[in-house]
Design a protein around this motif. Structure first.
Motif, PDB file in Angstrom:
ATOM      1  N   SER A  92       0.378   9.031   8.434  1.00 26.53           N
ATOM      2  CA  SER A  92       0.011   7.927   9.318  1.00 26.53           C
ATOM      3  C   SER A  92      -1.425   7.490   9.067  1.00 26.53           C
ATOM      4  O   SER A  92      -1.728   6.294   9.011  1.00 26.53           O
ATOM      5  CB  SER A  92       0.187   8.371  10.766  1.00 26.53           C
ATOM      6  OG  SER A  92      -0.355   7.463  11.653  1.00 26.53           O
ATOM      7  N   SER A 135      -1.598   3.444   9.756  1.00 22.89           N
ATOM      8  CA  SER A 135      -0.568   2.972  10.667  1.00 22.89           C
ATOM      9  C   SER A 135      -0.441   3.939  11.845  1.00 22.89           C
ATOM     10  O   SER A 135       0.337   4.894  11.788  1.00 22.89           O
ATOM     11  CB  SER A 135       0.764   2.858   9.913  1.00 22.89           C
ATOM     12  OG  SER A 135       1.784   2.469  10.791  1.00 22.89           O
ATOM     13  N   GLN A 162      -1.756   5.771   5.548  1.00 22.45           N
ATOM     14  CA  GLN A 162      -1.202   4.414   5.523  1.00 22.45           C
ATOM     15  C   GLN A 162      -1.835   3.497   6.567  1.00 22.45           C
ATOM     16  O   GLN A 162      -1.425   2.345   6.721  1.00 22.45           O
ATOM     17  CB  GLN A 162       0.310   4.469   5.731  1.00 22.45           C
ATOM     18  CG  GLN A 162       1.022   5.173   4.607  1.00 22.45           C
ATOM     19  CD  GLN A 162       2.512   5.308   4.857  1.00 22.45           C
ATOM     20  OE1 GLN A 162       3.077   4.620   5.699  1.00 22.45           O
ATOM     21  NE2 GLN A 162       3.149   6.194   4.122  1.00 22.45           N
TER      22      GLN A 162
END
Length: 161
Positions: A78, A83, A81
């Motif tokens: 996470s 995100s 990326q």
């Protein structure tokens, strides 16, 4: 109506001198036995309470290390990326533990927290904290910080005493 028999009153003899000492001796023996049982019991209770406290805090430390490692490993992709949505389920699962007061994930590229969950710390509540680097392909990409309350471990130690 009760009538006392005068012959009974006249037949009572005074207690001999040694009988009075015997009563006092019995009282002293009873007190010595009670004291002899109470003192070791209190000492043992204190030692057991200290042992329980030491064991609880060791377990708390182990739990904190494990949760920090799981957080760092679970949130790595996470964070890589960029995100936060990908890390929400892992972060929420970690934060379900009621002892966790703060879960903060920081990206090294940004000054703002990447993910953060926080519960209030009550006044006087002791906490333990641990930070761990989040690595991806042998590079540091962020860090995870967990703060855990020690209130439950302290309560168990008090209850053991």
């Amino acid at each position: 109506m009760s009538v006392q028999d005068p012959s009974l009153a006249q037949n009572t003899y005074p207690m001999p001198w040694w009988a009075e000492h015997l009563v006092r001796l019995r009282l002293l023996i009873a007190l010595a036995v009670a004291f002899g049982l109470a003192v070791p019991s209190l000492i043992l209770a204190q030692r057991e309470g200290a042992a329980v406290q030491k064991e609880n805090f060791a377990q708390l430390n182990t739990d904190l290390q494990q949760l920090t490692t799981v957080s760092a490993e679970g949130l790595r992709d996470s964070l890589w990326q960029v995100s936060p949505e990908l890390g929400q389920t892992v972060a929420q699962a970690i934060f379900r533990d009621p002892r966790i007061r703060l879960l903060r994930v920081r990206d090294l590229r940004s000054q703002t927290p990447f993910l953060e969950y926080q519960r209030p710390v009550t006044p006087g509540e002791a906490t333990l904290s641990l930070q761990r680097e989040v690595r991806y392909l042998d590079s540091a990409i962020g860090n995870v910080e967990l703060v855990m309350s020690t209130a439950s471990a302290a309560k168990e130690a008090r209850d053991a005493r």
